[in-house]
Design an enzyme around this catalytic site. Structure first.
Site, PDB file in Angstrom:
ATOM      1  N   GLY A 103      -6.519  15.794 -20.946  1.00  0.00           N
ATOM      2  CA  GLY A 103      -6.776  15.369 -22.137  1.00  0.00           C
ATOM      3  C   GLY A 103      -6.516  13.615 -22.187  1.00  0.00           C
ATOM      4  O   GLY A 103      -5.614  13.125 -21.373  1.00  0.00           O
ATOM      5  N   CYS A 104      -7.061  12.740 -23.062  1.00  0.00           N
ATOM      6  CA  CYS A 104      -6.785  11.449 -22.902  1.00  0.00           C
ATOM      7  C   CYS A 104      -5.540  10.872 -23.999  1.00  0.00           C
ATOM      8  O   CYS A 104      -5.156   9.649 -23.701  1.00  0.00           O
ATOM      9  CB  CYS A 104      -7.895  10.539 -23.132  1.00  0.00           C
ATOM     10  N   ILE A 105      -5.077  11.540 -24.760  1.00  0.00           N
ATOM     11  CA  ILE A 105      -4.345  11.176 -25.743  1.00  0.00           C
ATOM     12  C   ILE A 105      -2.870  11.895 -25.548  1.00  0.00           C
ATOM     13  O   ILE A 105      -2.701  13.060 -25.211  1.00  0.00           O
ATOM     14  CB  ILE A 105      -4.777  11.471 -27.324  1.00  0.00           C
TER      15      ILE A 105
ATOM     16  N   ILE B  25      -5.054   3.507 -25.625  1.00  0.00           N
ATOM     17  CA  ILE B  25      -5.084   5.006 -24.931  1.00  0.00           C
ATOM     18  C   ILE B  25      -4.593   4.836 -23.617  1.00  0.00           C
ATOM     19  O   ILE B  25      -4.135   5.660 -22.982  1.00  0.00           O
ATOM     20  CB  ILE B  25      -6.469   5.268 -25.012  1.00  0.00           C
TER      21      ILE B  25
END
Lengths: 105, 155
Positions: A103-105, B25
């Site tokens: 996941g990127c977060i 991010i």
């Protein structure tokens, strides 16, 4: 598939050392896995996160991100980074014997 | 040379939604991997740490071919707000936090947040104009000192 011997038991792991089969994991293994990650002693807070990781994985099939951990595990993001300095979601997943969360977060 | 990244310093120079999020991010993702991270806000990027502006960061609907929208249409009143609203809703569905919450979280991960002195002076701002998570207003020289030994990413 590579295997690693943890607490005297051979388990299936990936190239980075994450468990492929979470049901091969036992609580005794967590201490040895934590030591490998540079955590000398697992506190109650560590265990709270480790159990939460396993519960999330059992329910959703994937480990939680740091944000989800911070919001729902009862341990704040700040504390998470103190407990698992090399990245809470990643380190806790390794110690909890579940695959690395993506996941990127 | 090491084949792993140990530290990143990310410069945020733009004040649009699409200019700010990638940097956040990347910084958050770095910390999640155990990589040390610094965020250095400069020029319009300062809006992302400005108390009064942080909750009003918008998508650029003019001069942004990626919007796939006629330039004249993008310039209509309310178009940027509408596009921002739609995008924020999409991101919320993907569990991407709003900018303010995201920056607070990044500060909690132990990343450093800094404002660029030259830009702060140019816009006649002071430390009080910024959210509490901003640690310091630093010069470019001090930025390089803090970035030493790591990668520098300009966004």
């Amino acid at each position: 598939m590579p295997t690693a011997t943890i607490s005297g038991v051979a388990v299936d792991v990936n190239d980075e050392g994450f468990f492929e089969q979470p049901d091969q994991w036992t609580e005794d293994m967590a201490r040895e896995l934590a030591a490998q990650e540079g955590i000398a002693e697992l506190t109650d807070k560590h265990w709270q996160v480790i159990r939460f990781m396993r519960q999330e994985f059992a329910e959703k099939g994937t480990g939680p991100t740091v944000r989800v951990l911070g919001k729902t595990s009862g341990v704040t993001v700040k504390e998470l980074y103190e407990l698992f300095p090399k990245g809470p979601a990643k380190m806790a997943a390794k110690i909890a014997g579940i695959p690395k969360p993506r996941g990127c977060i | 040379m090491s084949d792993t990244i140990e530290k990143v310093s990310i410069i945020v120079s733009k004040g649009s939604l699409e200019g700010v999020y990638p940097a956040l991010i990347m910084a958050n993702g770095a910390r999640a991997e155990g990589i040390e991270a610094n965020l250095f806000f400069t020029f319009f990027g300062l809006d992302a740490i400005h108390r009064k502006r942080i909750d009003h960061i918008k998508v650029a609907t003019v001069g942004n071919p990626g919007m796939h929208m006629a330039t004249m249409l993008g310039g209509l009143p309310g178009m940027s707000a509408l596009a921002t609203h739609l995008m924020e809703r999409k991101m919320a569905n993907l569990d991407i936090p709003p900018i303010h919450e995201f920056i607070e979280m990044i500060a909690d991960t132990g990343a450093g947040l800094y404002a660029c002195k030259a830009s702060v002076d140019m816009f006649e701002l002071t430390k009080d104009d910024f959210i509490d998570e901003v640690q310091e207003i630093i010069t470019v020289g001090e930025f390089y000192e803090r970035a030493a030994g790591g990668e520098i990413i300009f966004t």
